[in-house]
Design an enzyme around this catalytic site. Structure first.
Site, mmCIF file in Angstrom:
data_model
loop_
_atom_site.group_PDB
_atom_site.id
_atom_site.type_symbol
_atom_site.label_atom_id
_atom_site.label_comp_id
_atom_site.label_asym_id
_atom_site.label_seq_id
_atom_site.Cartn_x
_atom_site.Cartn_y
_atom_site.Cartn_z
ATOM 1 C CE1 TYR A 92 -3.794 2.644 0.604
ATOM 2 C CE2 TYR A 92 -2.429 3.148 1.947
ATOM 3 C CZ TYR A 92 -3.441 3.429 1.399
ATOM 4 O OH TYR A 92 -4.093 4.382 0.983
ATOM 5 C CB VAL A 93 1.953 3.739 -2.208
ATOM 6 C CG1 VAL A 93 2.495 4.876 -1.932
ATOM 7 C CG2 VAL A 93 3.093 2.874 -2.564
ATOM 8 C CE LYS A 131 -8.710 4.094 -11.083
ATOM 9 N NZ LYS A 131 -7.872 5.870 -11.542
ATOM 10 C CE1 TYR A 136 1.745 -5.766 -7.150
ATOM 11 C CE2 TYR A 136 -0.727 -5.155 -6.554
ATOM 12 C CZ TYR A 136 -0.198 -5.254 -6.040
ATOM 13 O OH TYR A 136 0.490 -4.899 -4.926
#
Length: 170
Positions: A92-93, A131, A136
């Protein structure tokens, strides 16, 4: 965003911020009530256990050592088909740092560990609407739901308890 975040291995004192980011991720995924872990659980399971249950990389905002803006939490797993694997639980960012390459830096550290540890694969799940599926795919990951018709199944605690009770295993 004024400076580039520092990516490093998580420390016990990061657990409060990691927990905050877990909640931020749950809110983003529209599951605000889902996280049940407490900071103490993270401290115990990741840093106080003789065999840590997870490993974690974090992204720290420079000149603000108590503030994290991203994390990648993972653990070793095992496949009867290919041997050692890594299960990436969360990457997570925070929104203001997306598109900066920070997610790729965090993911690259996990894949570097897989490479150096001779792991066969890195596995993770992503909601179809997210998104991040494009992210990935761009990095070479394969959606096995499409390619192998595999679906993720889970037995949650209530089901575990019921099965044990019904089987007279307690």
């Amino acid at each position: 965003m004024s400076s580039i975040p520092i990516v490093r291995t998580a420390r016990k004192e990061d657990c409060k911020e990691i927990r905050r980011l877990i909640q931020e991720l749950a809110d983003y995924e529209n599951f605000p009530q889902a996280p049940k872990l407490k900071v103490q659980d993270l401290e115990r399971d990741g840093f106080e256990s003789s065999i840590p249950m997870f490993k974690c990389f974090v992204a720290e905002i420079p000149n603000n050592e108590d503030k994290l803006c991203g994390f990648a939490m993972y653990s070793p797993s095992y496949s009867s088909w290919v041997g050692k694997t890594i299960q990436l639980e969360d990457l997570y960012v925070s929104p203001e740092f997306r598109g900066t390459g920070l997610g790729k830096r965090l993911f690259s550290l996990v894949t570097k560990e897989a490479y150096e540890g001779n792991y066969s694969r890195v596995e993770f799940t992503v909601f179809a609407w997210n998104k991040a599926t494009d992210f990935y795919t761009h990095l070479g990951a394969i959606n096995t739901t499409n390619s192998e018709d595999r679906h993720v199944w889970r037995l949650y605690r209530s089901g575990i308890e019921k099965l044990v009770e019904d089987s007279n295993l307690n």
